[in-house]
Scaffold this motif. Sequence first.
Motif, PDB file in Angstrom:
ATOM      1  N   VAL A  99      75.293  36.429  46.607  1.00  0.00           N
ATOM      2  CA  VAL A  99      73.942  36.985  46.680  1.00  0.00           C
ATOM      3  C   VAL A  99      73.294  36.660  48.024  1.00  0.00           C
ATOM      4  CG1 VAL A  99      71.654  36.951  45.612  1.00  0.00           C
ATOM      5  CG2 VAL A  99      73.694  36.826  44.180  1.00  0.00           C
ATOM      6  N   ARG A 100      73.603  35.493  48.578  1.00  0.00           N
ATOM      7  CA  ARG A 100      73.019  35.111  49.863  1.00  0.00           C
ATOM      8  C   ARG A 100      73.428  36.071  50.973  1.00  0.00           C
ATOM      9  NH1 ARG A 100      75.105  29.019  49.630  1.00  0.00           N
ATOM     10  NH2 ARG A 100      76.899  30.228  48.892  1.00  0.00           N
ATOM     11  N   ILE A 101      74.676  36.538  50.902  1.00  0.00           N
ATOM     12  CA  ILE A 101      75.147  37.501  51.905  1.00  0.00           C
ATOM     13  C   ILE A 101      74.402  38.826  51.756  1.00  0.00           C
ATOM     14  CG2 ILE A 101      77.151  38.806  52.711  1.00  0.00           C
ATOM     15  CD1 ILE A 101      78.910  36.484  51.844  1.00  0.00           C
ATOM     16  N   VAL A 102      74.193  39.236  50.499  1.00  0.00           N
ATOM     17  CA  VAL A 102      73.474  40.486  50.248  1.00  0.00           C
ATOM     18  C   VAL A 102      72.047  40.395  50.788  1.00  0.00           C
ATOM     19  CG1 VAL A 102      72.608  42.039  48.462  1.00  0.00           C
ATOM     20  CG2 VAL A 102      74.880  41.012  48.222  1.00  0.00           C
ATOM     21  N   ALA A 140      70.913  38.366  53.137  1.00  0.00           N
ATOM     22  CA  ALA A 140      70.949  38.291  54.602  1.00  0.00           C
ATOM     23  C   ALA A 140      71.179  39.665  55.222  1.00  0.00           C
ATOM     24  CB  ALA A 140      72.035  37.318  55.051  1.00  0.00           C
ATOM     25  N   MET A 141      72.100  40.445  54.644  1.00  0.00           N
ATOM     26  CA  MET A 141      72.362  41.778  55.163  1.00  0.00           C
ATOM     27  C   MET A 141      71.155  42.697  54.987  1.00  0.00           C
ATOM     28  SD  MET A 141      75.277  41.838  56.588  1.00  0.00           S
ATOM     29  CE  MET A 141      75.410  43.607  56.785  1.00  0.00           C
ATOM     30  N   THR A 142      70.470  42.575  53.845  1.00  0.00           N
ATOM     31  CA  THR A 142      69.279  43.390  53.598  1.00  0.00           C
ATOM     32  C   THR A 142      68.193  43.092  54.619  1.00  0.00           C
ATOM     33  OG1 THR A 142      69.768  43.417  51.218  1.00  0.00           O
ATOM     34  CG2 THR A 142      67.536  44.019  51.889  1.00  0.00           C
ATOM     35  N   ILE A 143      67.958  41.803  54.872  1.00  0.00           N
ATOM     36  CA  ILE A 143      66.941  41.416  55.861  1.00  0.00           C
ATOM     37  C   ILE A 143      67.335  41.902  57.247  1.00  0.00           C
ATOM     38  CG2 ILE A 143      65.819  39.450  56.980  1.00  0.00           C
ATOM     39  CD1 ILE A 143      66.089  37.932  54.342  1.00  0.00           C
ATOM     40  N   THR A 144      68.632  41.833  57.565  1.00  0.00           N
ATOM     41  CA  THR A 144      69.106  42.296  58.868  1.00  0.00           C
ATOM     42  C   THR A 144      68.870  43.793  59.046  1.00  0.00           C
ATOM     43  OG1 THR A 144      70.816  40.571  58.877  1.00  0.00           O
ATOM     44  CG2 THR A 144      71.105  42.418  60.390  1.00  0.00           C
ATOM     45  N   VAL A 145      69.186  44.563  58.013  1.00  0.00           N
ATOM     46  CA  VAL A 145      68.981  46.020  58.086  1.00  0.00           C
ATOM     47  C   VAL A 145      67.488  46.345  58.231  1.00  0.00           C
ATOM     48  CG1 VAL A 145      69.172  48.175  56.787  1.00  0.00           C
ATOM     49  CG2 VAL A 145      71.088  46.568  56.813  1.00  0.00           C
ATOM     50  N   ILE A 146      66.647  45.670  57.445  1.00  0.00           N
ATOM     51  CA  ILE A 146      65.202  45.904  57.531  1.00  0.00           C
ATOM     52  C   ILE A 146      64.685  45.548  58.921  1.00  0.00           C
ATOM     53  CG2 ILE A 146      62.952  45.145  56.670  1.00  0.00           C
ATOM     54  CD1 ILE A 146      64.256  44.801  53.922  1.00  0.00           C
TER      55      ILE A 146
END
Length: 337
Positions: A128-131, A133-139
């Motif tokens: 979940v932490r990777i998900v 982190a990736m979501t914040i990166t995309v945003i």
Amino acid sequence: MAAPCRQVVIFQTFILFLVFVHTSAYIEGLYCGKENCYDVLGVSRDATKHEITKAYRQLAKKLHPDMHKKAEDKKKFEAKFQVLGNAYEILKDEEQRKDYDYMLDNPDLVYRHYYRYYRHRVAPKVDVRIVIAMTITVISAIQYMSSWNKYNSAINYLLTVPKYRLRASEIAKEECLYENLKKNRRRPKEEIKKEEEEIIRKVIEGNMEIKGGYARPSIHDILWVKIITLPYILGKYVVWWVRWTWRYNIKREPYDAEAITYLIRRNLKLNKTQFEAIPNREREEYFHRKLWIKENFKVWQKEKEEEMRVKLASSSRYKSYRRWMKSQGPGQITFDD
């Protein structure tokens, strides 16, 4: 009332069934069902991961359906091979093996075994932490690109305004930015004109201070940076609040320029960026009228409301809107097609 009571009785009966009927360590539908996973692989509970893998490979060669020619044998060994594969998947995973051993040691805790089993089945395979982190990166990436797009659109608009173009051209001449264009006049006119536009654009970008939502993007406005610097920002706010309370609430010191600006912004309900986007003439009026004082702000607010009311009353468009609201506005019934 009868239906809810009936549901409660059924639920209680189901719980009693789980607790008292399933007295054995093996539960149908969980792990290897009524069989022992260790017995399926022919290993002991103390077997290492290597021993489990070795036993699985040896049995897989014997039980694989492709090793048998007859259709009946294929069907028979296909079921056995599925049981073997399921047992191996459970025991090779440390978490599932731990939960399985817990079930063998505590056969009476049926409800807990169901929870542990389906927790692994339903839980996402990706951390979940990777998900997150990736979501914040995309945003953050979308936010940064959107900010640059808005800033470029503001610069493109300023390039179309004659007074800004003229002033930028004068600055370019003063700084001798057109000298390189004069040296080589043999180039195509389109290329020279393009370079002139780039020079004017750079001058506008360097001298025009755009504020508000169309300001030049900053790395500090990105979501990732805000999350990382959040502890610092909270600490800074606490220090500011303590300092404000001590100076102005306890010691009753007179407000300085920074405090006055903050109080005006608070009365106007504007953040720092919105306040800085206001023209200097209006901001000077706020300071002249002493709008950091609540009573002065209320008087000024009433004056602005009255000005707006008079302005709307004298507006022909507003009058037309009022007539439409009275005759055919929302809630009115008409027979017009």
